[in-house]
Design an enzyme around this catalytic site. Structure first.
Site, PDB file in Angstrom:
ATOM      1  CG  HIS A 191      26.088 -17.097 113.489  1.00 54.85           C
ATOM      2  ND1 HIS A 191      25.770 -17.920 112.432  1.00 54.85           N
ATOM      3  CD2 HIS A 191      27.410 -16.851 113.383  1.00 54.85           C
ATOM      4  CE1 HIS A 191      26.852 -18.134 111.716  1.00 54.85           C
ATOM      5  NE2 HIS A 191      27.869 -17.499 112.262  1.00 54.85           N
ATOM      6  CD  GLU A 433      33.850 -19.171 107.159  1.00 49.97           C
ATOM      7  OE1 GLU A 433      33.499 -19.377 108.330  1.00 49.97           O
ATOM      8  OE2 GLU A 433      33.598 -18.122 106.559  1.00 49.97           O
ATOM      9  CG  ASN A 456      32.310 -21.756 114.935  1.00 50.08           C
ATOM     10  OD1 ASN A 456      32.954 -22.459 115.694  1.00 50.08           O
ATOM     11  ND2 ASN A 456      32.111 -20.469 115.132  1.00 50.08           N
ATOM     12  CG  ASP A 457      30.498 -21.643 108.820  1.00 54.88           C
ATOM     13  OD1 ASP A 457      29.393 -22.190 108.946  1.00 54.88           O
ATOM     14  OD2 ASP A 457      30.663 -20.410 108.891  1.00 54.88           O
ATOM     15  CB  CYS A 504      38.573 -16.638 114.334  1.00 54.29           C
ATOM     16  SG  CYS A 504      37.849 -16.922 112.718  1.00 54.29           S
TER      17      CYS A 504
HETATM   18  C1  PEP Z   1      33.455 -19.939 111.899  1.00 52.81           C
HETATM   19  O1  PEP Z   1      32.722 -20.371 111.009  1.00 52.81           O
HETATM   20  O2  PEP Z   1      34.174 -20.658 112.629  1.00 52.81           O
HETATM   21  C2  PEP Z   1      33.492 -18.494 112.172  1.00 52.81           C
HETATM   22  C3  PEP Z   1      34.335 -17.989 113.030  1.00 52.81           C
HETATM   23  O3  PEP Z   1      32.551 -17.729 111.543  1.00 52.81           O
HETATM   24  P1  PEP Z   1      31.026 -17.659 112.054  1.00 52.81           P
HETATM   25  O4  PEP Z   1      30.918 -18.400 113.332  1.00 52.81           O
HETATM   26  O5  PEP Z   1      30.686 -16.227 112.192  1.00 52.81           O
HETATM   27  O6  PEP Z   1      30.289 -18.317 110.922  1.00 52.81           O
HETATM   28 MG    MG Z   2      31.852 -18.969 109.602  1.00 49.21          MG
END
Ligand code: PEP
Ligand code: MG
Length: 597
Positions: A191, A433, A456-457, A504
């Protein structure tokens, strides 16, 4: 000149002096002192040491009374260290010969001593290094008035070199002073690094030995295009990077000119390009780069950036301002996603063995119901002044979603009773996610108005690869067939219920993976604002037919290397054209071998 290779994490070039950052350290001012002030610096040092020695003597007496002589002996050792010539002589020499201020001279001596202790083989003796740390902090506390280091107090513009960075560090940072970031550990989707990209700060992670090789004030270059870190660059290298930096800035300015053009393929298919924002200020750059709304507002930074929990009124103000600023375009507000690597000290939560699998995100807010309700009230109030949508993160199934929806329903009722205006059709979405959510996407799609895939997750949990761990960063693979299948499944489930799907996660902001996602059928791509022009350029250069057949091929492939080759081949002409215009081709950068090639 020393050259280090790491993992490319945030693009751009930074050139400037190094600032070594350790949040556990005190903020140590580094000054040259006038020769006539040298005696005064020496006395400050001696006074501080004498004061700490007095404290130790008093503590020693107290411990002896309460716990006995044996336990008090440790303070005898501390007192001996304070009087040791190995500590005093080099410190005094630094003050006299190098004309340095007392705290910097003392801090430097301790750094050398600590290194010597760390190299000792004997466990017991090595652990005495920890005692040294305690002594150092006490003396520095006297000399520096207890000021802890923080990225909000950088003395000048600098390239920050740290072992690791937490979102918390970043939330307090002065972005105009941080030219670039280098970390020894951490992955490109951690992050803190996502935030660096949002702020357009060049960064390279996983640079082994950066901290031990660099010194405060060393001249350095961060090459965020290729994942390099260069210390003491020679004249030729400096000139090369200055030219490259100028070229990149010009290219960015050129791309921004396309901000009002639609993200449309050559055969007329459109996708909405939106921005991810972490800090309210980023909305300005989102607009400047032509975002069609905010597809993800990570609200946890409101909590990380301050020392108290934001109350309802300050949240209403923050959300409303943002919503008004981008209306009629949408603002998707994600409820708090604290936990994992984003811990707010104000929440007082327990340390966990596996925080990414623990009390994170929606689980945390459901535990802290008041906090959750306050945020939902603020979001709904802001919905009265803009095109606001609410989104729940880390949902793993229908039961959990329904519980969250119940809390939202309670908040709606409260506001209605109080006569407070809000948009009673404010759309509700979930982030997909967790693999479990992807597998039951057909069930979830019946309960909400939209999906947003957090790749990402989703990648981290599907492949069991910690997104913040550089040791396994080469396994963090967006093009793994399992990840692609899950994404496809989610898109199909959403469309079967006629609800839109956004991606996203970081996959959306890379032209190659973003285009593949478009071919797979996603409706919107939401990304860090500075990535928008490049993705738009790529979309405008291909046909949707081409993207669909690419997606079809790739979904039938089994081997990641072959998938990558197919994608690279599909866009090679476009990349070559970009490079001919002085652009670096943008390829997924997380592969260890790619980073080190
Ligand atoms: C993700 O997990 O892809 C996401 C957009 O959330 P974050 O990166 O804030 O965990
Ligand atoms: Mg996430």
């Amino acid at each position: 000149m020393k050259h280090f290779k790491g993992i490319q994490a945030s693009p751009g070039i930074a050139i400037g002096p190094v600032y070594l950052y350790d949040p556990e350290e005190f903020l140590v001012d580094q000054r040259r002192v006038h020769p006539r002030d040298i005696p005064a610096e020496e006395s400050r040092l001696r006074d501080a040491i004498a004061a700490v020695a007095e404290d130790f003597a008093a503590t020693r007496a107290h411990v002896e009374d309460v716990l006995g002589k044996e336990h008090a002996q440790i303070f005898d050792a501390h007192l001996l260290i304070l009087q040791d010539a190995a500590l005093l002589d080099p410190t005094i020499a630094r003050i006299r010969d190098e004309a340095r201020n007392a705290e910097y001279a003392f801090w430097t001596t301790f750094r050398h001593l600590r290194r010597q202790f760390e190299a000792i083989q004997d466990d017991y003796l090595r652990e005495r290094g920890t005692d040294l740390l305690g002594i150092e902090k006490r003396v520095l506390a006297k000399l520096c008035n207890w000021e802890k280091a923080g990225l909000d107090r950088l003395p000048h513009e600098a390239i920050v070199v740290a072992r690791d960075l937490m979102p918390d560090d970043m939330a307090h940072m002065q972005p105009d002073r941080v030219l670039g970031l280098i970390t020894e550990v951490g992955g490109p989707t951690s992050h803190a690094i996502i935030l660096a990209r949002g702020l357009e700060i060049p960064a390279v992670v996983s640079v082994v030995h950066a901290l031990s090789e660099a010194r405060m004030g060393d001249m350095a270059i961060v090459d965020g295009q290729r994942g390099h870190f260069i210390l003491h660059p020679d004249r030729e290298t400096l000139a090369h990077y200055r030219r490259l930096s100028k070229k990149l800035r010009a290219r960015k300015a050129g791309l921004v000119d396309s901000r009002d053009l639609p993200a449309e393929t050559t055969d007329g298919v459109r996708v909405a390009l939106q921005a991810n924002v972490e800090l309210p200020n980023e909305v300005h750059s989102a607009m400047a780069y032509g975002a069609e709304g905010v597809g993800l507002y990570r609200t946890e930074y409101l909590y990380l950036a301050q020392n108290t929990l934001p109350d309802e009124a300050s949240q209403v103000a923050a959300y409303s301002q943002m919503a008004e600023r981008i209306a009629p375009q949408p603002l998707v507000i994600r409820t708090l996603d604290l936990g994992g690597d984003k811990m707010s000290h104000v929440l007082n939560t327990q340390p966990e063995m596996n925080p990414f699998l623990g009390l994170r995100s929606i689980r945390l807010t459901m535990e802290h119901r008041d906090l959750f309700k306050t945020q939902l009230r603020a979001i709904l109030k802001a919905s009265a002044v803009g095109n606001v949508k609410v989104m729940f993160p880390l949902i793993s199934g229908v039961g959990e979603l329904r519980e969250a929806l119940l809390v939202l329903a309670e908040v709606r009722e409260e506001l209605t009773r109080e006569g407070v205006p809000f948009d009673d059709r404010c759309p509700v979405g979930v982030m997909i996610e967790v693999p479990a959510a992807a597998l039951v996407a057909d069930q979830l799609a019946r309960e909400v108005n939209f999906f947003s895939i957090g790749t990402n997750d989703l990648i981290q949990y599907t492949l069991a690869v910690d997104r913040g761990n550089d040791l396994v960063a080469y396994l963090f693979e967006p093009f793994h067939p399992a990840v692609l299948r899950l994404i496809k499944r989610v898109i199909d489930a959403a469309h079967a219920q006629q609800i839109p799907v956004t991606v996203c996660g970081e996959m959306a902001g890379n032209p190659h993976s973003g285009l593949l996602l478009m071919g797979m059928g996603v409706d919107k791509l939401s990304m860090t604002p500075s990535a928008l022009p490049e993705v738009k350029r790529a979309i405008r250069a291909v046909s949707f037919d081409q993207l669909q057949s690419l997606a079809e091929d790739v979904l039938n492939m089994h081997v990641i290397a072959e998938i990558r080759a197919r994608i690279t081949h599909a866009f090679s002409e476009e990349d070559d054209a970009g490079e001919a215009r002085g652009q670096e081709s943008v390829r997924p950068s997380t592969h260890k071998n790619a980073a080190q090639a």
